[in-house]
Design a protein around this motif. Structure first.
Motif, PDB file in Angstrom:
ATOM      1  N   MET A 103       0.810  -1.222   0.000  1.00 33.41           N
ATOM      2  CA  MET A 103       0.000   0.000   0.000  1.00 33.41           C
ATOM      3  C   MET A 103       0.846   1.275   0.000  1.00 33.41           C
ATOM      4  O   MET A 103       0.482   2.274  -0.622  1.00 33.41           O
ATOM      5  CB  MET A 103      -0.924   0.002   1.231  1.00 33.41           C
ATOM      6  CG  MET A 103      -2.023  -1.040   1.176  1.00 33.41           C
ATOM      7  SD  MET A 103      -2.574  -1.558   2.826  1.00 33.41           S
ATOM      8  CE  MET A 103      -3.077  -0.020   3.542  1.00 33.41           C
ATOM      9  N   LYS A 104       1.979   1.231   0.686  1.00 33.40           N
ATOM     10  CA  LYS A 104       2.774   2.438   0.919  1.00 33.40           C
ATOM     11  C   LYS A 104       3.174   3.205  -0.351  1.00 33.40           C
ATOM     12  O   LYS A 104       3.068   4.439  -0.370  1.00 33.40           O
ATOM     13  CB  LYS A 104       4.018   2.070   1.737  1.00 33.40           C
ATOM     14  CG  LYS A 104       4.943   3.241   2.018  1.00 33.40           C
ATOM     15  CD  LYS A 104       6.141   2.806   2.840  1.00 33.40           C
ATOM     16  CE  LYS A 104       7.179   3.911   2.905  1.00 33.40           C
ATOM     17  NZ  LYS A 104       8.350   3.534   3.698  1.00 33.40           N
ATOM     18  N   PRO A 105       3.631   2.542  -1.437  1.00 36.02           N
ATOM     19  CA  PRO A 105       4.045   3.316  -2.625  1.00 36.02           C
ATOM     20  C   PRO A 105       2.930   4.188  -3.202  1.00 36.02           C
ATOM     21  O   PRO A 105       3.210   5.209  -3.834  1.00 36.02           O
ATOM     22  CB  PRO A 105       4.449   2.223  -3.635  1.00 36.02           C
ATOM     23  CG  PRO A 105       4.749   1.021  -2.814  1.00 36.02           C
ATOM     24  CD  PRO A 105       3.848   1.099  -1.622  1.00 36.02           C
ATOM     25  N   VAL A 106       1.674   3.814  -2.959  1.00 35.31           N
ATOM     26  CA  VAL A 106       0.550   4.561  -3.547  1.00 35.31           C
ATOM     27  C   VAL A 106       0.476   5.977  -2.988  1.00 35.31           C
ATOM     28  O   VAL A 106       0.251   6.935  -3.733  1.00 35.31           O
ATOM     29  CB  VAL A 106      -0.779   3.806  -3.322  1.00 35.31           C
ATOM     30  CG1 VAL A 106      -1.965   4.623  -3.804  1.00 35.31           C
ATOM     31  CG2 VAL A 106      -0.741   2.457  -4.029  1.00 35.31           C
ATOM     32  N   TRP A 107       0.678   6.133  -1.678  1.00 32.08           N
ATOM     33  CA  TRP A 107       0.625   7.511  -1.138  1.00 32.08           C
ATOM     34  C   TRP A 107       2.008   8.162  -1.123  1.00 32.08           C
ATOM     35  O   TRP A 107       2.141   9.349  -0.900  1.00 32.08           O
ATOM     36  CB  TRP A 107      -0.031   7.562   0.246  1.00 32.08           C
ATOM     37  CG  TRP A 107       0.782   7.038   1.380  1.00 32.08           C
ATOM     38  CD1 TRP A 107       1.825   7.647   2.025  1.00 32.08           C
ATOM     39  CD2 TRP A 107       0.610   5.782   2.039  1.00 32.08           C
ATOM     40  NE1 TRP A 107       2.313   6.860   3.008  1.00 32.08           N
ATOM     41  CE2 TRP A 107       1.579   5.700   3.053  1.00 32.08           C
ATOM     42  CE3 TRP A 107      -0.279   4.723   1.872  1.00 32.08           C
ATOM     43  CZ2 TRP A 107       1.693   4.609   3.901  1.00 32.08           C
ATOM     44  CZ3 TRP A 107      -0.170   3.637   2.714  1.00 32.08           C
ATOM     45  CH2 TRP A 107       0.806   3.581   3.719  1.00 32.08           C
ATOM     46  N   ARG A 108       3.054   7.396  -1.397  1.00 29.70           N
ATOM     47  CA  ARG A 108       4.409   7.943  -1.401  1.00 29.70           C
ATOM     48  C   ARG A 108       4.822   8.456  -2.780  1.00 29.70           C
ATOM     49  O   ARG A 108       5.599   9.409  -2.900  1.00 29.70           O
ATOM     50  CB  ARG A 108       5.399   6.876  -0.935  1.00 29.70           C
ATOM     51  CG  ARG A 108       5.844   6.989   0.508  1.00 29.70           C
ATOM     52  CD  ARG A 108       6.366   8.342   0.757  1.00 29.70           C
ATOM     53  NE  ARG A 108       6.942   8.546   2.059  1.00 29.70           N
ATOM     54  CZ  ARG A 108       7.450   9.706   2.449  1.00 29.70           C
ATOM     55  NH1 ARG A 108       7.415  10.747   1.647  1.00 29.70           N
ATOM     56  NH2 ARG A 108       7.958   9.874   3.639  1.00 29.70           N
ATOM     57  N   ALA A 109       4.332   7.823  -3.845  1.00 32.70           N
ATOM     58  CA  ALA A 109       4.784   8.144  -5.206  1.00 32.70           C
ATOM     59  C   ALA A 109       4.342   9.541  -5.634  1.00 32.70           C
ATOM     60  O   ALA A 109       3.257  10.003  -5.275  1.00 32.70           O
ATOM     61  CB  ALA A 109       4.241   7.109  -6.186  1.00 32.70           C
ATOM     62  N   THR A 110       5.200  10.203  -6.413  1.00 36.17           N
ATOM     63  CA  THR A 110       4.854  11.515  -6.965  1.00 36.17           C
ATOM     64  C   THR A 110       3.721  11.390  -7.976  1.00 36.17           C
ATOM     65  O   THR A 110       2.840  12.240  -8.048  1.00 36.17           O
ATOM     66  CB  THR A 110       6.092  12.152  -7.625  1.00 36.17           C
ATOM     67  OG1 THR A 110       7.125  12.272  -6.630  1.00 36.17           O
ATOM     68  CG2 THR A 110       5.785  13.517  -8.189  1.00 36.17           C
ATOM     69  N   CYS A 111       3.749  10.306  -8.751  1.00 37.55           N
ATOM     70  CA  CYS A 111       2.669  10.060  -9.724  1.00 37.55           C
ATOM     71  C   CYS A 111       2.338   8.565  -9.707  1.00 37.55           C
ATOM     72  O   CYS A 111       2.893   7.795 -10.504  1.00 37.55           O
ATOM     73  CB  CYS A 111       3.100  10.511 -11.116  1.00 37.55           C
ATOM     74  SG  CYS A 111       1.786  10.319 -12.333  1.00 37.55           S
ATOM     75  N   PRO A 112       1.447   8.124  -8.803  1.00 39.11           N
ATOM     76  CA  PRO A 112       1.194   6.687  -8.637  1.00 39.11           C
ATOM     77  C   PRO A 112       0.690   5.982  -9.894  1.00 39.11           C
ATOM     78  O   PRO A 112       0.988   4.815 -10.113  1.00 39.11           O
ATOM     79  CB  PRO A 112       0.159   6.630  -7.507  1.00 39.11           C
ATOM     80  CG  PRO A 112      -0.378   8.002  -7.373  1.00 39.11           C
ATOM     81  CD  PRO A 112       0.671   8.928  -7.867  1.00 39.11           C
TER      82      PRO A 112
END
Length: 476
Positions: free
Chosen positions: A391-400
């Motif tokens: 789940m974490k990369p979804v709210w961390r990425a600049t452009c998911p």
């Protein structure tokens, strides 16, 4: 004429015009740093009024930032195939606003003026510039900030000696910025870019705030309140029972309306009934923020929660009723010792971003599992961390949508599975309560991504890095 010509040679001076003219703003037109209280008539108790704050005038700072991007704007126009001379109006500029406390900045041994020992820094980032092709055409992006969380793109606007918990002083000191911001929202800037006068409109999004600052600015109760969320009206008990199905309902306008109800009590209700009606609004909101989730503080908040789960699992709290403080202390000591021995992770008094990044890994959970007696509980911990890392990369990425499309598609499924684990295997900890950021992580991320396209790009990391840089250069 000579004076006007000389003014053009000043560094940082650019001829500009606002249509209509800005109202309720400071009369100080200096290009550089001005007294932060310019445009403010009151005095500050116990503190020399001319030392408490320094800032740039907001419109002057934005003009300077646009002129710094002049080459990027012209290059963007060329790449999008637009004729330079035809593009003189219809520019939209998206601004990210950030504000955070700097902690203790007191002089260790100095003879300066008596000022508060805490400071607050307000800054902004030019996130994107777009132009509308024709009257009915779509907006075409001509500039997008590639590093929105760098301290280099996060421009400081105001530095003020005030404790962020001091609501009255903070609102007073930032009120000129709010006035300038509101004036610019109703006006458009005429500025020479690439040799031609062009028209810009500004759109402001206050997203670079931690939860404490959001609650301060929107007049909400502190983060320990039963009203757990700054995006929806749910209570902590409701959020622990229904972890997923919530929608963003709060807004600045609604908070202002609820404050008026709180202030006037038009239905002559009891204190508890009134509090339930206004859902935790208890002060006048003074600056509009975007209802969102801050990626950095989400990481820190969730890592704090996992750190506590690890302790509980080491002590097998699921089998116990009300363990003593000494027992809890011994579990924490065992966890710290294990993390230090196996991962070189030194204990910290307060969770920070770097510790959170190291703790929230599959490697860390394997190290912790060595201290967990039951194989079944070890497997549950591994699964919990595996889901979280999906789940974490979804709210961390600049452009998911570009950076992690698979995780974005699976987010709702993973969050539901994560919530099921919390409410079954870890029910002892989430029966009637849930942490603020865990609620937002499970309930609101997909809706925010759908609305804004990103969470990570709008985070407070830039201003945090800027604060760290300022503290590093401070004279002892």
């Amino acid at each position: 004429a000579l004076r006007a010509a000389a003014q053009d040679c000043f560094p940082g001076f650019y001829r500009k015009e606002w249509q209509p003219a800005l109202t309720n703003v400071s009369t100080s037109c200096n290009v550089g740093i001005i007294n932060g209280l310019a445009g403010w008539t009151s005095s500050v108790d116990d503190v020399p009024a001319d030392t408490i704050t320094r800032r740039f005038r907001y419109d002057v700072a934005l003009v300077s930032a646009l002129k710094d991007l002049e080459e990027d704007i012209m290059e963007g126009l060329r790449e999008s195939g637009m004729e330079d001379c035809a593009c003189t109006s219809g520019f939209s500029v998206m601004i990210k606003e950030s504000c955070d406390g700097m902690g203790d900045v007191s002089e260790k041994h100095g003879g300066g003026p008596a000022v508060p020992e805490k400071a607050v820094r307000f800054s902004f980032t030019v996130m994107s510039i777009s132009i509308r092709a024709g009257d009915e055409g779509e907006e075409v992006p001509i500039f997008t900030e590639q590093k929105p969380n760098s301290e280099l793109s996060c421009k400081p606007l105001c530095l003020t000696f005030v404790d962020e918990s001091d609501h009255e002083t903070l609102t007073s000191v930032l009120s000129p910025i709010v006035a300038e911001r509101n004036a610019m929202k109703e006006s458009r800037l005429i500025l020479s870019v690439g040799g031609l006068p062009r028209s810009f409109r500004f759109h402001f999004r206050g997203t670079g705030y931690d939860e404490k600052m959001v609650r301060e600015m929107e007049g909400l109760e502190a983060s320990g309140s039963t009203y757990v969320c700054t995006l929806c009206d749910t209570s902590r008990a409701e959020a622990s029972q229904n972890m997923i199905l919530h929608s963003i309902t709060r807004s600045h306008e609604e908070n202002l309306e609820r404050y008026e109800i709180w202030r006037t009590n038009p239905f002559s209700e009891s204190a508890e009934e009134l509090r339930d009606r206004v859902k935790g609004v208890s002060a006048k909101p003074f600056m509009e923020t975007q209802p969102t989730l801050d990626a950095l503080h989400c990481d820190i908040g969730n890592a704090t929660e996992f750190y506590k789960i690890f302790q509980d699992e080491i002590g097998e709290v699921y089998q116990k009723v009300n363990p003593s403080r000494e027992q809890r202390r011994s579990w924490r000591a065992a966890l710290d010792k294990q993390l230090r021995k196996k991962m070189k992770l030194r204990p910290v008094m307060r969770m920070n971003g770097n510790y959170a990044r190291r703790l929230m890994t599959q490697e860390a959970v394997e190290v912790v599992c060595e201290l967990v007696p039951s194989e079944e509980r070890r497997e549950a911990l591994r699964e919990l961390m595996r889901l979280y890392l999906q789940m974490k990369p979804v709210w961390r990425a600049t452009c998911p949508a570009k950076d992690c499309p698979d995780q974005l598609c699976r987010y709702s499924f993973n969050s539901q599975r994560f919530a099921d684990l919390l409410s079954s295997t870890f029910k002892y900890r989430y029966n009637g309560k849930i942490s603020n950021y865990l609620h937002k992580t499970l309930a609101h991320v997909p809706e925010i991504i759908e609305r804004d396209g990103s969470i990570g790009a709008w985070a407070s990391e830039g201003t945090e890095s800027g604060i760290k840089a300022v503290r590093g250069r401070r004279q002892p």
